[in-house]
Write a protein that holds these residues in place. Structure first.
Motif, PDB file in Angstrom:
ATOM      1  N   SER A   1       4.949  24.434   5.571  1.00 17.56           N
ATOM      2  CA  SER A   1       5.947  23.683   4.812  1.00 17.56           C
ATOM      3  C   SER A   1       5.419  22.295   4.504  1.00 17.56           C
ATOM      4  CB  SER A   1       7.249  23.578   5.626  1.00 17.56           C
ATOM      5  OG  SER A   1       8.196  22.789   4.953  1.00 17.56           O
ATOM      6  N   MET A   2       5.492  21.965   3.225  1.00 19.60           N
ATOM      7  CA  MET A   2       5.143  20.620   2.775  1.00 19.60           C
ATOM      8  C   MET A   2       6.195  20.176   1.771  1.00 19.60           C
ATOM      9  SD  MET A   2       2.494  18.992   4.023  1.00 19.60           S
ATOM     10  CE  MET A   2       1.879  17.846   2.800  1.00 19.60           C
ATOM     11  N   PRO A   3       6.457  18.884   1.708  1.00 15.86           N
ATOM     12  CA  PRO A   3       7.425  18.402   0.719  1.00 15.86           C
ATOM     13  C   PRO A   3       6.948  18.685  -0.699  1.00 15.86           C
ATOM     14  CG  PRO A   3       7.002  16.742   2.403  1.00 15.86           C
ATOM     15  CD  PRO A   3       5.989  17.821   2.597  1.00 15.86           C
ATOM     16  N   THR A   4       7.874  18.639  -1.616  1.00 15.27           N
ATOM     17  CA  THR A   4       7.544  18.855  -3.026  1.00 15.27           C
ATOM     18  C   THR A   4       6.567  17.784  -3.497  1.00 15.27           C
ATOM     19  OG1 THR A   4       9.736  19.783  -3.398  1.00 15.27           O
ATOM     20  CG2 THR A   4       8.512  19.047  -5.344  1.00 15.27           C
ATOM     21  N   PRO A   5       5.529  18.166  -4.240  1.00 14.32           N
ATOM     22  CA  PRO A   5       4.563  17.165  -4.717  1.00 14.32           C
ATOM     23  C   PRO A   5       5.220  16.135  -5.630  1.00 14.32           C
ATOM     24  CG  PRO A   5       3.709  19.408  -4.969  1.00 14.32           C
ATOM     25  CD  PRO A   5       5.143  19.538  -4.610  1.00 14.32           C
ATOM     26  N   ALA A   6       4.743  14.906  -5.501  1.00 12.92           N
ATOM     27  CA  ALA A   6       5.195  13.814  -6.367  1.00 12.92           C
ATOM     28  C   ALA A   6       3.995  13.301  -7.149  1.00 12.92           C
ATOM     29  CB  ALA A   6       5.818  12.694  -5.542  1.00 12.92           C
ATOM     30  N   VAL A   7       4.228  12.885  -8.380  1.00 12.83           N
ATOM     31  CA  VAL A   7       3.157  12.385  -9.232  1.00 12.83           C
ATOM     32  C   VAL A   7       3.223  10.863  -9.250  1.00 12.83           C
ATOM     33  CG1 VAL A   7       2.136  12.413 -11.534  1.00 12.83           C
ATOM     34  CG2 VAL A   7       3.261  14.471 -10.636  1.00 12.83           C
ATOM     35  N   ALA A   8       2.123  10.253  -8.835  1.00 12.56           N
ATOM     36  CA  ALA A   8       2.065   8.789  -8.800  1.00 12.56           C
ATOM     37  C   ALA A   8       1.850   8.242 -10.211  1.00 12.56           C
ATOM     38  CB  ALA A   8       0.940   8.336  -7.864  1.00 12.56           C
ATOM     39  N   ALA A   9       1.907   6.908 -10.328  1.00  8.29           N
ATOM     40  CA  ALA A   9       1.766   6.262 -11.636  1.00  8.29           C
ATOM     41  C   ALA A   9       0.414   6.562 -12.271  1.00  8.29           C
ATOM     42  CB  ALA A   9       1.974   4.754 -11.489  1.00  8.29           C
ATOM     43  N   ASP A  10      -0.632   6.715 -11.469  1.00  6.21           N
ATOM     44  CA  ASP A  10      -1.957   6.991 -12.021  1.00  6.21           C
ATOM     45  C   ASP A  10      -2.225   8.487 -12.227  1.00  6.21           C
ATOM     46  OD1 ASP A  10      -2.089   7.809  -9.431  1.00  6.21           O
ATOM     47  OD2 ASP A  10      -3.887   6.650  -8.900  1.00  6.21           O
ATOM     48  N   GLY A  11      -1.190   9.324 -12.003  1.00  5.53           N
ATOM     49  CA  GLY A  11      -1.331  10.759 -12.227  1.00  5.53           C
ATOM     50  C   GLY A  11      -1.730  11.550 -11.008  1.00  5.53           C
ATOM     51  N   THR A  12      -2.111  10.886  -9.946  1.00  3.43           N
ATOM     52  CA  THR A  12      -2.473  11.627  -8.744  1.00  3.43           C
ATOM     53  C   THR A  12      -1.240  12.308  -8.154  1.00  3.43           C
ATOM     54  OG1 THR A  12      -2.179   9.654  -7.373  1.00  3.43           O
ATOM     55  CG2 THR A  12      -4.401  10.108  -8.201  1.00  3.43           C
ATOM     56  N   ILE A  13      -1.491  13.418  -7.457  1.00  4.70           N
ATOM     57  CA  ILE A  13      -0.393  14.190  -6.866  1.00  4.70           C
ATOM     58  C   ILE A  13      -0.384  13.926  -5.372  1.00  4.70           C
ATOM     59  CG2 ILE A  13       0.526  16.506  -6.477  1.00  4.70           C
ATOM     60  CD1 ILE A  13      -1.834  16.142  -9.290  1.00  4.70           C
ATOM     61  N   VAL A  14       0.790  13.561  -4.865  1.00  7.05           N
ATOM     62  CA  VAL A  14       0.913  13.164  -3.465  1.00  7.05           C
ATOM     63  C   VAL A  14       1.965  14.033  -2.781  1.00  7.05           C
ATOM     64  CG1 VAL A  14       1.422  11.293  -1.854  1.00  7.05           C
ATOM     65  CG2 VAL A  14       0.267  10.796  -4.035  1.00  7.05           C
ATOM     66  N   LEU A  15       1.584  14.570  -1.609  1.00  2.00           N
ATOM     67  CA  LEU A  15       2.527  15.284  -0.759  1.00  2.00           C
ATOM     68  C   LEU A  15       2.574  14.534   0.562  1.00  2.00           C
ATOM     69  CD1 LEU A  15       0.635  17.522  -2.414  1.00  2.00           C
ATOM     70  CD2 LEU A  15       2.217  19.113  -1.322  1.00  2.00           C
ATOM     71  N   GLN A  16       3.761  14.141   1.006  1.00  2.00           N
ATOM     72  CA  GLN A  16       3.866  13.274   2.180  1.00  2.00           C
ATOM     73  C   GLN A  16       5.045  13.696   3.038  1.00  2.00           C
ATOM     74  OE1 GLN A  16       4.368   9.115   1.284  1.00  2.00           O
ATOM     75  NE2 GLN A  16       3.500   8.485   3.253  1.00  2.00           N
ATOM     76  N   THR A  17       4.767  13.894   4.321  1.00  6.54           N
ATOM     77  CA  THR A  17       5.850  14.207   5.252  1.00  6.54           C
ATOM     78  C   THR A  17       6.457  12.905   5.759  1.00  6.54           C
ATOM     79  OG1 THR A  17       4.559  14.131   7.292  1.00  6.54           O
ATOM     80  CG2 THR A  17       4.503  16.189   6.021  1.00  6.54           C
ATOM     81  N   GLY A  18       7.640  12.979   6.315  1.00 13.85           N
ATOM     82  CA  GLY A  18       8.170  11.884   7.108  1.00 13.85           C
ATOM     83  C   GLY A  18       7.659  12.018   8.527  1.00 13.85           C
ATOM     84  N   PRO A  19       8.142  11.196   9.438  1.00 13.27           N
ATOM     85  CA  PRO A  19       7.757  11.338  10.844  1.00 13.27           C
ATOM     86  C   PRO A  19       8.127  12.728  11.364  1.00 13.27           C
ATOM     87  CG  PRO A  19       8.816   9.228  10.476  1.00 13.27           C
ATOM     88  CD  PRO A  19       9.006  10.010   9.218  1.00 13.27           C
TER      89      PRO A  19
END
Length: 706
Positions: A200-218
């Motif tokens: 399980s990973m959070p839904t990908p987010a697209v940063a301002a420069d186009g990179t794709i970031v997946l980030q969990t919380g604690p």
């Protein structure tokens, strides 16, 4: 006192089709425990792990910021400190380095921590991280561990693959046991389509420069966290064309591969070139799939499937990491694609069966398909298997494994040659139930229901191979409410087979076979009952005919075998019995007349008649099937014999009257009674009339010209 910490990652769950990593040891497992102080999290690690995908370098760069805290408290007699810890990482990782982090979050030159590989195991590498100083009770320190997760190259099923078109790798979190708070961040370059194939990973987010970031919380339980990520980026596929010949038919195969994966086209093209001819030979049907286009893809792009076949466009999509038998499975769909068999489970089952057979002949490795407890937990009747993309992953996994096992059992029971006959019958549209006598009068009967479904396939298998498969259908195929249909079928088939045996050289009516093909078992049993009644009546016909030295014609058989059904045959046999009855009665009447004491009178009555000829005509007409003429001639012959005595009496009376009235003498001509009359002036003499002389209506004599 020296306490040693072992920090490990969570166990890795199995992810098909990728081979699973082995389960990692618990921090409390020996032999890594160096002191009792490590049995509880006296030293805690909270981490922020950042995975940075670098396709141009063929690697994922991993940065792990570690906060280490000594949770012990010194006593008057003891001081507790830690000077190193242990961390398990993915095997094959390289470039390990570690540095202290200052208060500002930047690397510090003091202390100078160290990192080395303490040991390796099949599922992980164990790092020894020296803190560079003693971490005293109640103190914390921050470290930055960095390493690379490179693409090792090799088999397409490898766990780590980092390229310009495809990225795939596992993601772990790092912490000590029972220590919450660690986080994980994964960053992809712009343009990738990212999916979590496991975990399980959070839904990908697209940063301002186009990179794709997946980030969990604690994370509350970092050691139980796991994910496997796959990402692909659109690219212009590079075409390569290969050719083969399938049963004398040239076939062109265009392989469309990613630009950074030419080995896929080479490997997959070889499988198709060698496999298609062998599939055609094993299945026993001509190839009619035309030229093929085979495209490299990811399972995430195909809805989780390792391969897909689009019959409408003759396009096959095969995942980059699919096993070799997947390509053969999709190639087999050139035959099993909904036109030969109608239901999904059957097409998938036999595509798998023939793919495994040909893979073995080509020396390719095919893993054994086993129905595990996990798969059986999602068990369904195969007739309930939904179309592609509609069922859950668990149901899909079960149905593929179950249909594969079912096909293997069918192949083993039927044998290759008999199974080829089944496919030939299905491909030519032949009904399962056919006339049993191969004679010129019996043409192969077509099916009326289109491509075989589970019912027709069962009939074809049993009729063509001479084996029973109903037990397999009950175990794997049918829903509970459909099982009752199998019971009705068994009763109808038993009655049908008995009737076939009773009919001997005769065929049952096509009405019965059509009812059996359509699983209209009430109608089939009713028609079989009529057929048995007709056969009983035919026995009576044969006995009646034999009793008077006759042989029936083919009329009753033709009626029995015809489209009118057994009822039409029964009508024909009734007519035959009636005709035989008339002939029998006529024959008996003749015998009675011949043995009668009134034979002289009957002989006079039969003069000029030919009932024997009529009876002979009646017998001949019966044996040629002309029952109307037979009955009419026999009835006429019987009537003639029955009236012969009275006719003789009448003739004698008339002759006597003529003779007495003319004062003459009665003359009887042998074979025919001639009439006489007195001449107008007899004067005691005699005059003789010709045979054709008659009286006119006035009573006067006239002479008929000869």
């Amino acid at each position: 006192m020296l306490a040693v910490l072992l920090a490990v990652v969570s166990p890795i769950a199995a992810l098909a089709p990728l081979p699973p990593l082995p389960r990692l040891p618990s921090p409390l497992d020996g032999p890594f425990i160096a002191s009792a102080a490590a049995a509880t999290p006296d030293l805690t690690l909270v981490t922020d792990a950042r995975y940075v995908v670098q396709p141009d370098k063929g690697r994922v760069h991993v940065v792990v910021d570690v906060t280490a805290t000594n949770r012990r408290s010194d006593t008057v007699t003891a001081t507790y400190y830690f000077d190193r810890g242990y961390l398990a990482v993915l095997p094959g990782t390289t470039g390990f380095r570690v540095a202290a982090i200052g208060a500002s979050g930047t690397p510090s030159t003091s202390p100078r921590p160290s990192v080395s590989i303490a040991s390796t195991a099949p599922g992980y590498a164990l790092l020894s991280i020296g803190f560079g100083r003693r971490l005293l009770a109640g103190q914390s320190m921050r470290l930055r561990l960095q390493f690379d997760l490179p693409d090792p190259g090799g088999p397409p099923t490898r766990q780590v693959r980092i390229g310009s078109t495809l990225v795939a790798f596992p993601v772990w979190a790092f912490a000590t046991n029972s220590t919450p708070g660690s986080t994980v961040t994964v960053t992809f370059p712009a343009g990738y389509r990212v999916a979590a194939l496991a975990g399980s990973m959070p839904t990908p987010a697209v940063a301002a420069d186009g990179t794709i970031v997946l980030q969990t919380g604690p994370l509350a339980a970092p050691l139980s966290f796991y994910a496997f990520l796959s990402a692909d980026r659109p690219a212009s596929l590079v075409p390569t064309t290969v050719a083969t010949t399938v049963g004398g038919v040239p076939v062109s195969i265009t392989l469309r591969a990613w630009p950074d994966d030419p080995s896929w086209a080479t490997r997959t093209g070889s499988i198709f070139v060698r496999g298609l001819p062998r599939l055609a030979s094993a299945i026993g049907l001509p190839y009619s799939g035309g030229d093929l286009s085979v495209e490299e893809t990811t399972s995430s792009a195909t809805g989780g499937y390792a391969g897909l076949f689009d019959a409408s466009s003759a396009t096959i999509r095969v995942a980059y990491d699919a096993r070799d038998d997947v390509a053969l499975h999709e190639a087999a769909h050139a035959w099993f694609n909904g036109r030969l068999l109608s239901e999904r489970w059957a097409n998938e089952a036999f595509a798998s069966a023939y793919a495994a057979q040909v893979a073995g002949a080509l020396g390719l490795m095919v893993p054994e398909s086993r129905l595990t407890a996990r798969l059986l937990a999602a068990r369904i009747p195969l007739t309930a298997w939904s179309p592609v993309g509609e069922a859950t992953t668990a149901v899909e996994d079960y149905a593929y494994a179950a249909s594969t096992q079912l096909a293997a059992e069918i192949v083993a029971r039927a044998g290759p040659a008999a199974l080829r006959d089944v496919w030939a019958a299905a491909a030519s549209g032949r009904a399962a139930y056919q006339p049993v006598h191969a004679t010129a009068r019996n043409e192969l009967e077509p099916a009326s229901l289109g491509a075989p479904d589970w019912r027709t396939l069962l009939d074809l298998l049993e009729e063509r191979t001479g084996r029973s498969y109903a037990d397999l259908w009950r175990t794997w195929v049918v829903r509970p409410e459909e099982a009752a249909m199998l019971d009705d079928r068994a009763a109808a088939r038993s009655a049908y087979e008995d009737a076939v045996g009773r009919a001997g050289t005769w065929e049952l009516s096509p009405l019965i076979r059509r009812a059996m093909d359509a699983w209209q078992f009430d109608a089939a049993r009713r028609l079989v009952g009529q057929a048995n009644a007709a056969l009983d009546e035919w026995t009576r016909v044969g006995e009646a005919a034999a009793a008077i030295g006759l042989a029936p014609s083919d009329a009753a058989r033709l009626a029995f075998e015809g489209s009118g059904g057994p009822a039409a045959a029964a009508g024909e046999m009734d007519a035959e019995l009636a005709a035989l009855g008339v002939i029998r009665d006529a024959t008996a009447t003749r015998a009675a007349v011949e043995s009668s004491s009134a034979g002289l009178l009957a002989g006079v009555g039969l003069a000029g008649e030919s009932p024997d000829a009529l009876l002979a005509d009646a017998r001949s007409a019966y044996e040629t099937g002309d029952l109307a003429t037979s009955s009419a001639d026999a009835a006429a012959a019987r009537a003639t014999w029955e009236g012969a005595e009275e006719q003789g009496k009448r003739r004698l009376t008339v002759a006597l009257f003529v003779a007495v009235g003319g004062g003459g003498v009665l003359v009887l001509a042998v074979g025919r009674l001639r009439r006489r009359r007195a001449l107008p002036e007899a004067r005691g003499s005699y005059a003789t009339l010709g045979a054709d002389d008659e009286k006119d209506s006035s009573g006067e004599g006239r002479e008929t010209p000869r």
